[in-house]
Design a protein around this motif. Structure first.
Motif, PDB file in Angstrom:
ATOM      1  N   LYS A   1      -1.658  10.090  -8.399  1.00 18.22           N
ATOM      2  CA  LYS A   1      -0.613   9.910  -7.524  1.00 18.22           C
ATOM      3  C   LYS A   1       0.676  10.627  -8.011  1.00 18.22           C
ATOM      4  O   LYS A   1       1.715  11.315  -7.293  1.00 18.22           O
TER       5      LYS A   1
ATOM      6  N   THR B   1       1.514   5.144   0.315  1.00 18.19           N
ATOM      7  CA  THR B   1       0.721   6.375   0.876  1.00 18.19           C
ATOM      8  C   THR B   1       1.419   7.860   0.490  1.00 18.19           C
ATOM      9  O   THR B   1       2.569   7.853   0.547  1.00 18.19           O
ATOM     10  N   THR B   2       0.752   8.397  -0.138  1.00 18.53           N
ATOM     11  CA  THR B   2       1.189   9.800  -0.557  1.00 18.53           C
ATOM     12  C   THR B   2       0.406  11.072   0.215  1.00 18.53           C
ATOM     13  O   THR B   2      -0.630  10.502   0.652  1.00 18.53           O
TER      14      THR B   2
ATOM     15  N   MET C   1       0.754  -1.144  -0.147  1.00 23.30           N
ATOM     16  CA  MET C   1       0.003  -0.109   0.119  1.00 23.30           C
ATOM     17  C   MET C   1       0.968   1.086   0.056  1.00 23.30           C
ATOM     18  O   MET C   1       1.829   1.381   0.971  1.00 23.30           O
TER      19      MET C   1
ATOM     20  N   VAL D   1      -3.220   9.699   1.222  1.00 21.70           N
ATOM     21  CA  VAL D   1      -4.028   8.835   0.358  1.00 21.70           C
ATOM     22  C   VAL D   1      -3.079   7.403  -0.129  1.00 21.70           C
ATOM     23  O   VAL D   1      -1.993   7.464  -0.075  1.00 21.70           O
ATOM     24  N   SER D   2      -3.889   6.222   0.273  1.00 15.74           N
ATOM     25  CA  SER D   2      -3.250   4.995  -0.150  1.00 15.74           C
ATOM     26  C   SER D   2      -3.652   4.383  -1.080  1.00 15.74           C
ATOM     27  O   SER D   2      -5.058   4.372  -1.326  1.00 15.74           O
ATOM     28  N   ARG D   3      -3.008   3.419  -1.686  1.00 20.79           N
ATOM     29  CA  ARG D   3      -3.563   2.671  -2.876  1.00 20.79           C
ATOM     30  C   ARG D   3      -2.549   1.382  -2.991  1.00 20.79           C
ATOM     31  O   ARG D   3      -1.259   1.469  -2.916  1.00 20.79           O
ATOM     32  N   PRO D   4      -3.205   0.270  -3.547  1.00 21.41           N
ATOM     33  CA  PRO D   4      -2.264  -0.844  -3.720  1.00 21.41           C
ATOM     34  C   PRO D   4      -1.339  -0.768  -5.101  1.00 21.41           C
ATOM     35  O   PRO D   4      -1.742  -0.166  -6.174  1.00 21.41           O
ATOM     36  N   LEU D   5      -0.310  -1.438  -4.945  1.00 18.51           N
ATOM     37  CA  LEU D   5       0.723  -1.397  -5.897  1.00 18.51           C
ATOM     38  C   LEU D   5       1.316  -2.665  -6.170  1.00 18.51           C
ATOM     39  O   LEU D   5       1.866  -3.082  -4.877  1.00 18.51           O
TER      40      LEU D   5
ATOM     41  N   THR E   1       3.333   2.452 -12.886  1.00 19.12           N
ATOM     42  CA  THR E   1       2.231   2.919 -12.474  1.00 19.12           C
ATOM     43  C   THR E   1       1.900   3.934 -13.833  1.00 19.12           C
ATOM     44  O   THR E   1       2.806   3.847 -14.905  1.00 19.12           O
TER      45      THR E   1
ATOM     46  N   SER F   1      -2.197   8.954 -13.423  1.00 14.89           N
ATOM     47  CA  SER F   1      -2.559   8.797 -12.223  1.00 14.89           C
ATOM     48  C   SER F   1      -2.546  10.066 -11.422  1.00 14.89           C
ATOM     49  O   SER F   1      -1.580  10.775 -11.280  1.00 14.89           O
TER      50      SER F   1
END
Length: 170
Positions: free
Chosen positions: A61, A27-28, A25, A36-40, A55, A59
């Motif tokens: 991010k 987080t930025t 996850m 804000v978190s998202r899976p990579l 990515t 996006s």
């Protein structure tokens, strides 16, 4: 995940801790200051102490990383009671060699034009430091420690917590 030989014992330990955990996850910080978190999918842990991801250039991010390149990556392996939090600094590039080396057919789901997709960029996170939690002993020993703690009211030894520095020993 492709893992290179790391220069320090702490980075080697980090590689061992995240081995087998495919998704992190990321987080930025958003423009309003919220997190804000998202899976990579982690594709590599290179010899420079950088975690590598693909990515999309469009996006949200990317804008967040332009404003503030400090990030956190969280890795979890609940079935093994292993958790890792990595702090680092991100950068984006279109490193053709990295794309060629790390590309797999499964990436077509995210980048339909293949490895030449103009929206494909490489995200590098240079590890600054990490914190980790891992179990003490095997599952039976942990269960006994937990039960002993419940009965005695004393804290159980359910695991170890440690920190790692990217430049330790360099």
């Amino acid at each position: 995940m492709k893992t290179s030989i790391q220069a320090t014992a702490d980075l080697r330990k980090l590689g061992e801790l995240i081995e087998g955990i495919e998704i992190a996850m990321l987080t930025t910080r958003a423009a309003d200051g919220s997190m804000v978190s998202r899976p990579l999918q982690t594709l590599a842990f290179d010899a420079n102490g950088e975690l590598v991801f693909f990515t999309a250039a469009d996006s949200p991010k990317i804008g967040q990383l332009t404003d503030d390149a400090d990030v956190n990556l969280a890795y979890a392996r609940p079935d093994e009671q292993r958790y890792v939090s990595v702090r680092g600094r991100a950068r984006i590039d279109r490193d053709r060699a990295a794309i060629d080396e790390l590309w797999s057919i499964g990436q077509n789901v995210f980048f339909p034009a293949g490895k030449d997709d103009p929206n494909l960029v490489v995200l590098h996170v240079r590890v600054r430091d990490a914190a980790y939690w891992e179990p003490a002993g095997n599952v039976v020993a942990r269960a006994l420690d937990f039960a002993r703690g419940m009965l005695s009211g004393e804290p159980a030894d359910l695991g170890r917590h440690g920190t790692l520095a990217a430049d330790a020993g360099r």
